[in-house]
Design a protein around this motif. Structure first.
Motif, PDB file in Angstrom:
ATOM      1  N   HIS A  41       0.803  -1.223   0.000  1.00 17.06           N
ATOM      2  CA  HIS A  41       0.000   0.000   0.000  1.00 17.06           C
ATOM      3  C   HIS A  41       0.839   1.277   0.000  1.00 17.06           C
ATOM      4  O   HIS A  41       0.289   2.373   0.181  1.00 17.06           O
ATOM      5  CB  HIS A  41      -0.962  -0.006   1.194  1.00 17.06           C
ATOM      6  CG  HIS A  41      -2.049  -1.024   1.073  1.00 17.06           C
ATOM      7  ND1 HIS A  41      -1.948  -2.288   1.631  1.00 17.06           N
ATOM      8  CD2 HIS A  41      -3.240  -0.996   0.415  1.00 17.06           C
ATOM      9  CE1 HIS A  41      -3.039  -2.976   1.357  1.00 17.06           C
ATOM     10  NE2 HIS A  41      -3.839  -2.230   0.616  1.00 17.06           N
ATOM     11  N   LEU A  42       2.139   1.162  -0.230  1.00 17.85           N
ATOM     12  CA  LEU A  42       2.996   2.345  -0.317  1.00 17.85           C
ATOM     13  C   LEU A  42       2.907   2.885  -1.744  1.00 17.85           C
ATOM     14  O   LEU A  42       3.657   2.509  -2.629  1.00 17.85           O
ATOM     15  CB  LEU A  42       4.439   1.989   0.051  1.00 17.85           C
ATOM     16  CG  LEU A  42       5.451   3.150   0.080  1.00 17.85           C
ATOM     17  CD1 LEU A  42       4.987   4.265   1.000  1.00 17.85           C
ATOM     18  CD2 LEU A  42       6.829   2.648   0.487  1.00 17.85           C
ATOM     19  N   LEU A  43       1.940   3.769  -1.960  1.00 16.04           N
ATOM     20  CA  LEU A  43       1.629   4.300  -3.282  1.00 16.04           C
ATOM     21  C   LEU A  43       1.918   5.790  -3.335  1.00 16.04           C
ATOM     22  O   LEU A  43       1.867   6.491  -2.317  1.00 16.04           O
ATOM     23  CB  LEU A  43       0.157   4.044  -3.616  1.00 16.04           C
ATOM     24  CG  LEU A  43      -0.310   2.590  -3.459  1.00 16.04           C
ATOM     25  CD1 LEU A  43      -1.814   2.492  -3.639  1.00 16.04           C
ATOM     26  CD2 LEU A  43       0.415   1.691  -4.472  1.00 16.04           C
ATOM     27  N   ARG A  44       2.207   6.315  -4.531  1.00 17.56           N
ATOM     28  CA  ARG A  44       2.586   7.725  -4.676  1.00 17.56           C
ATOM     29  C   ARG A  44       1.420   8.670  -4.391  1.00 17.56           C
ATOM     30  O   ARG A  44       1.597   9.713  -3.768  1.00 17.56           O
ATOM     31  CB  ARG A  44       3.114   7.973  -6.097  1.00 17.56           C
ATOM     32  CG  ARG A  44       3.637   9.382  -6.320  1.00 17.56           C
ATOM     33  CD  ARG A  44       4.355   9.466  -7.654  1.00 17.56           C
ATOM     34  NE  ARG A  44       4.971  10.777  -7.854  1.00 17.56           N
ATOM     35  CZ  ARG A  44       4.420  11.743  -8.566  1.00 17.56           C
ATOM     36  NH1 ARG A  44       3.240  11.556  -9.143  1.00 17.56           N
ATOM     37  NH2 ARG A  44       5.038  12.908  -8.718  1.00 17.56           N
ATOM     38  N   SER A  45       0.221   8.313  -4.840  1.00 20.48           N
ATOM     39  CA  SER A  45      -0.927   9.200  -4.667  1.00 20.48           C
ATOM     40  C   SER A  45      -1.375   9.234  -3.209  1.00 20.48           C
ATOM     41  O   SER A  45      -1.235   8.262  -2.470  1.00 20.48           O
ATOM     42  CB  SER A  45      -2.089   8.738  -5.556  1.00 20.48           C
ATOM     43  OG  SER A  45      -2.419   7.398  -5.256  1.00 20.48           O
ATOM     44  N   LEU A  46      -1.919  10.377  -2.812  1.00 20.86           N
ATOM     45  CA  LEU A  46      -2.390  10.531  -1.443  1.00 20.86           C
ATOM     46  C   LEU A  46      -3.696   9.771  -1.238  1.00 20.86           C
ATOM     47  O   LEU A  46      -4.624   9.881  -2.037  1.00 20.86           O
ATOM     48  CB  LEU A  46      -2.609  12.018  -1.114  1.00 20.86           C
ATOM     49  CG  LEU A  46      -1.348  12.889  -1.058  1.00 20.86           C
ATOM     50  CD1 LEU A  46      -1.727  14.345  -0.873  1.00 20.86           C
ATOM     51  CD2 LEU A  46      -0.427  12.434   0.061  1.00 20.86           C
ATOM     52  N   SER A  47      -3.756   8.992  -0.178  1.00 19.68           N
ATOM     53  CA  SER A  47      -4.955   8.249   0.178  1.00 19.68           C
ATOM     54  C   SER A  47      -4.880   7.920   1.666  1.00 19.68           C
ATOM     55  O   SER A  47      -4.053   7.097   2.065  1.00 19.68           O
ATOM     56  CB  SER A  47      -5.066   6.960  -0.640  1.00 19.68           C
ATOM     57  OG  SER A  47      -6.036   6.089  -0.075  1.00 19.68           O
ATOM     58  N   PRO A  48      -5.693   8.567   2.510  1.00 20.45           N
ATOM     59  CA  PRO A  48      -5.593   8.322   3.954  1.00 20.45           C
ATOM     60  C   PRO A  48      -5.654   6.841   4.323  1.00 20.45           C
ATOM     61  O   PRO A  48      -4.879   6.383   5.165  1.00 20.45           O
ATOM     62  CB  PRO A  48      -6.790   9.092   4.516  1.00 20.45           C
ATOM     63  CG  PRO A  48      -6.999  10.212   3.532  1.00 20.45           C
ATOM     64  CD  PRO A  48      -6.679   9.622   2.196  1.00 20.45           C
ATOM     65  N   LEU A  49      -6.535   6.088   3.671  1.00 19.31           N
ATOM     66  CA  LEU A  49      -6.669   4.674   4.016  1.00 19.31           C
ATOM     67  C   LEU A  49      -5.423   3.886   3.593  1.00 19.31           C
ATOM     68  O   LEU A  49      -4.846   3.134   4.396  1.00 19.31           O
ATOM     69  CB  LEU A  49      -7.914   4.085   3.354  1.00 19.31           C
ATOM     70  CG  LEU A  49      -8.156   2.583   3.627  1.00 19.31           C
ATOM     71  CD1 LEU A  49      -8.259   2.319   5.133  1.00 19.31           C
ATOM     72  CD2 LEU A  49      -9.415   2.110   2.903  1.00 19.31           C
ATOM     73  N   ASN A  50      -4.996   4.061   2.340  1.00 20.63           N
ATOM     74  CA  ASN A  50      -3.803   3.354   1.876  1.00 20.63           C
ATOM     75  C   ASN A  50      -2.552   3.780   2.637  1.00 20.63           C
ATOM     76  O   ASN A  50      -1.674   2.957   2.928  1.00 20.63           O
ATOM     77  CB  ASN A  50      -3.590   3.575   0.375  1.00 20.63           C
ATOM     78  CG  ASN A  50      -4.534   2.742  -0.468  1.00 20.63           C
ATOM     79  OD1 ASN A  50      -4.987   1.681  -0.051  1.00 20.63           O
ATOM     80  ND2 ASN A  50      -4.840   3.223  -1.664  1.00 20.63           N
TER      81      ASN A  50
END
Length: 390
Positions: A64-73
């Motif tokens: 779940h370490l993704l570039r886009s911002l996502s509070p849950l991820n």
């Protein structure tokens, strides 16, 4: 040492190559136990994961370490990093890039692990909305309090973080981003052969730019200056190395300007091909409006090429006016055109700038120099932690 490096993704980019060289050097040259923890790597920029898989060191993909911002991820990635670090039990954590830098420092802090963070480029920068700009400054202030040292790839990055109130200068070290310099010193293939494959004639003057075709990389300014350059120097050809989401837009604008024959798109190439393409150039240009210290600037100089760059971030630390190249106001078009016209017309100046740059910067940008300096910082941090716990 047992060190965990955390980075958001391993695309083909400067920060990622810097990190991979560090991991490889530590593992191969120093016998360190090293883990590279990174998120899934997707996108048009290419990936360094296959090379990392062949390195022999521990490689972990954090789902779940993704570039886009996502509070849950982001929360999930934070918990995944805690679990990975708890399992690996490193002596020290080294974080890289914005997202991994914040989540990784938080995870290391939670586990009371020594931690350093490299600023490859400021998380807050030109082109962001005021909301994002100030949010990133706040996040960096919070994360800076949760690591032992900050490492900048150029003095300019330290100055920006100090000016923003994120940290103090005494908590920062500058370690220039290392690379494999030998292919830039000696062409892997004859430049004439590479130029011939690209359809470049011996009398052409090649102005090259190495960067993703992406926002903030500034290709549009080079394209707008190109008409004036070609009118003055018809033998000029522009070689763009890299690919990205803006390619079709750039190709359309080049066609509108009647310059299709003057532009060559090399597309996405593996990192090992970059030296031969730079050797095929006569002038290296870099028009990004946001960058830590673009690797292509010292690469061009080590290859003996003059460089032209906008005066952003760390560029002035290698682009020395009238010694190694031209340093221009960001987003400027007329000064850019004039600088390129002057260099295209003056082979003696091109040779002199390139020779000076090669002499000044070759040793400074060896990846072995970078890794040695980083390990010295790691050791200081570990010694200081030991003293505090004694």
């Amino acid at each position: 040492m047992r060190v965990a490096h955390i980075i958001t993704r391993m695309i083909i980019g400067g920060a990622q190559q810097n990190t991979l060289y560090t991991v490889e050097d530590q593992f191969r040259d120093y016998g360190d136990e090293v883990s590279l923890m990174t998120g899934p790597t997707t996108g048009p920029e290419g990936t360094l994961i296959p090379r990392a898989e062949q390195g022999g060191f521990d490689l972990q993909i954090i789902p779940h370490l993704l570039r886009s911002l996502s509070p849950l991820n982001d929360w999930r990635a934070y918990r995944e990093l805690i679990a990975a670090l708890r399992d690996y039990q490193p002596d020290l954590v080294h974080t890289h890039s914005s997202k991994a830098g914040i989540l990784g420092r938080a995870a290391a802090w939670h586990l009371k692990l020594p931690c350093v963070h490299t600023i490859h480029g400021a998380a807050f920068h030109f082109g962001q909305s005021p909301l994002h700009y100030h949010a990133y400054i706040a996040a960096e202030k919070w994360a800076a309090q949760r690591c032992d040292r900050l490492i900048s790839v150029c003095d300019a990055m330290t100055d920006q973080y100090v000016a923003a109130g994120i940290t103090t200068k005494d908590r920062c070290d500058t370690v220039y981003s290392g690379m494999e310099v030998e292919p830039f010193l000696t062409p892997p293939r004859p430049p004439e052969e590479v130029r011939r494959e690209l359809g470049i004639e011996p009398w052409h003057i090649v102005i090259g730019k190495v960067a993703r075709l992406f926002h903030l990389k500034g290709h549009q300014y080079l394209i707008e200056a190109a008409r004036q350059v070609v009118d003055a120097q018809p033998q000029v050809r522009f070689l763009l190395v890299g690919d990205g989401i803006l390619r079709a837009e750039f190709e359309q604008r080049i066609a509108e300007l009647g310059l299709t024959e003057n532009f060559i798109f090399a597309g996405l190439v593996p990192p090992e091909r970059v030296p031969e393409l730079i050797h095929a150039m006569d002038i290296v240009v870099h028009t990004s409006v946001w960058e830590g210290l673009a690797r292509v600037l010292p690469q061009g100089l080590i290859a003996g090429k003059p460089v032209v760059s906008y005066d952003v971030d760390g560029a002035r630390e290698v682009v020395i006016p009238e010694e190694t190249g031209y340093l221009l106001p960001a987003e400027s078009i007329e000064p850019l055109a004039q600088a390129l016209i002057e260099l295209a017309a003056d082979p003696e100046k091109r040779a002199r700038f390139g020779k000076t740059g090669r002499e000044r910067f070759t040793d400074q940008f060896r990846h072995e120099t970078m890794t040695r300096r980083l390990r010295e910082i790691y050791q200081r941090v570990l010694d200081e932690r030991s003293r505090q716990q004694a």
